[in-house]
Design an enzyme around this catalytic site. Structure first.
Site, PDB file in Angstrom:
ATOM      1  CB  ALA A 209      -0.942   0.172   1.258  1.00 42.10           C
ATOM      2  CG  ASN A 210      -0.080   4.788  -1.427  1.00 41.11           C
ATOM      3  OD1 ASN A 210      -1.119   5.371  -1.044  1.00 41.11           O
ATOM      4  ND2 ASN A 210      -0.710   4.044  -2.833  1.00 41.11           N
ATOM      5  NE  ARG A 211       4.760   6.744   5.095  1.00 40.53           N
ATOM      6  CZ  ARG A 211       6.020   6.500   4.700  1.00 40.53           C
ATOM      7  NH1 ARG A 211       5.944   6.761   3.489  1.00 40.53           N
ATOM      8  NH2 ARG A 211       6.878   5.930   5.686  1.00 40.53           N
ATOM      9  CB  ALA A 275      -1.923   7.025  -4.147  1.00 38.49           C
TER      10      ALA A 275
END
Length: 409
Positions: A209-211, A275
């Site tokens: 995943a990402n932030r 994102a």
């Protein structure tokens, strides 16, 4: 949606009038200017001084006011508003509205207005359920008056309970935004927005995943709805409430997001703020990968579908306006310009998500953003602002680009 709007608030005579003071504050927080009319009965519950202190405007109370009526003040008040809110709307005030009576300032203004009217009823449950009140409410609805509430709950009268409580101030604000959006610049348009991260499973427990918090994408969806659009928001996993008035499709992975986006087409504009993870595990383990002291299991990656490029290159269902986002940590504008050309989209909204972006708390997960809008005409550098303000500015540009519905496409 309420920024620069002129709201005329009519406060009727009921115990719920105290909530109208908070309503004034909430409206002004959102940039609206508020003028207040108080009925004679309302002044038994709250004072014109209190309403005037909160609205920063003179409060109007009398139909035959020598200062206000020298230029037909009740007509002027009705014409200068973008929206009239009646809160609380008592049974008596609703009856006057339904039958076209105009024996005081509030009822005269309502009869002399062609502006949208939002009514927040407040009365005893037996008064609300009475046949006369039900007839009046039905007549007002048929006349085009919008309603919010009443809510059910305990009444001021001891032991009384049921429908009749005035809607809460924020409920009235949201209803006002929806009512104004009905004539907004994106009325009749379908806007598709993606938001948040995607989660790409490695095994039943772990994922890539990402932030991304989804705050910017959700703000864009909410701004588009306030501008009158039919909005479909395809959201990855976020800890945010669904925006009011928006059709939200919740997804997990990039492949899920692409499928939901394709199912939501056609659209007039598509704004890809999510994102999306560039890669996923080539194969998802069926059981949790265990740490057993042996060699670290290899993690083989494969590329995810490119949602932005896929939609931008559609031959028959491509939205008129396709907007991508570019989160970069260096060479922000140059990389975004190259991305716009490579992906085939119309605009790119680029921002610096590095630790040196200068945004307090960071862009990823923060409440502020500073972006660059890259179009075929060049680059616009937008100063740091709240993500809500960035969303409003972007949606205003989208509306201007699409133009009025029915114009030459």
């Amino acid at each position: 949606m309420l920024a620069t709007k002129r709201i005329l608030l009519i406060i009727g005579g009921g115990i719920a009038a105290y909530k109208s003071l908070d309503l004034i504050r909430r409206l002004k927080e959102r940039g609206a200017s508020v003028r207040v009319i108080m009925t004679a009965a309302a002044q038994h519950f709250v004072t014109p001084l209190a309403a005037g202190a909160l609205s920063h405007e003179r409060v109007f109370t009398e139909l035959f006011d020598r200062e206000a009526e020298h230029d037909i003040g009740h007509i002027r008040l009705s014409r200068e508003a973008d929206l009239i809110i009646v809160a609380p709307a008592t049974a008596d005030l609703m009856a006057k509205m339904a039958h076209g009576l105009a024996d005081d300032l509030a009822s005269a203004v309502l009869l002399a207005s062609d502006k949208p009217v939002l009514v927040a009823p407040a009365m005893n449950p037996l008064m609300w359920s009475h046949a006369a009140t039900r007839r009046n409410a039905a007549q007002l609805a048929a006349d085009g008056v919008a309603f919010i509430g009443p809510n059910a709950g305990a009444m001021a009268e001891r032991g009384e309970d049921g429908p009749g409580r005035m809607a809460e101030p924020m409920e009235i604000v949201e209803a006002a935004e929806r009512l104004l959006a009905a004539s907004g610049p994106l009325k009749g348009r379908h806007v598709l927005v993606t938001s948040g991260p995607t989660h790409e499973p490695i095994d039943p427990v772990r994922y890539i995943a990402n932030r991304s918090s989804g705050k910017q994408g959700h703000a864009i969806a909410a701004a588009a709805a306030r501008a009158g659009a039919q909005v479909t928001l395809v959201s990855g996993p976020v800890n945010l409430p669904d925006p009011a008035g928006v059709d939200v499709r919740h997804v997990e992975s990039a492949r899920d997001m692409l499928a939901a986006v394709e199912a939501a087409l056609p659209a007039d504009a598509a704004i890809f703020a999510a994102a999306v993870a560039d890669w996923r595990a080539a194969s998802e383990a069926g059981e949790k990968l265990k740490k057993d002291g042996n060699a670290i299991p290899p993690l083989m990656l494969t590329e995810n579908p490119d949602i932005l490029a896929t939609v931008a290159h559609l031959s028959n269902r491509r939205p008129r306006l396709v907007v991508g986002f570019a989160a970069e940590t260096q060479n922000v504008v140059a990389y975004a310009q190259a991305k716009r050309a490579r992906k085939g989209c119309d605009w790119i909204v680029a921002n610096d998500v590095s630790q040196h972006s200068g945004i307090a708390g960071g862009v990823m997960g923060g409440d502020s953003n500073a972006v660059h809008l890259i179009t075929a005409e060049g680059v616009e550098h937008w100063p740091e602002a709240s993500k809500a303000a960035v969303a409003e500015k972007l949606i205003a540009r989208v509306a201007a680009s699409l133009g009025p519905l029915g114009a030459a496409e």
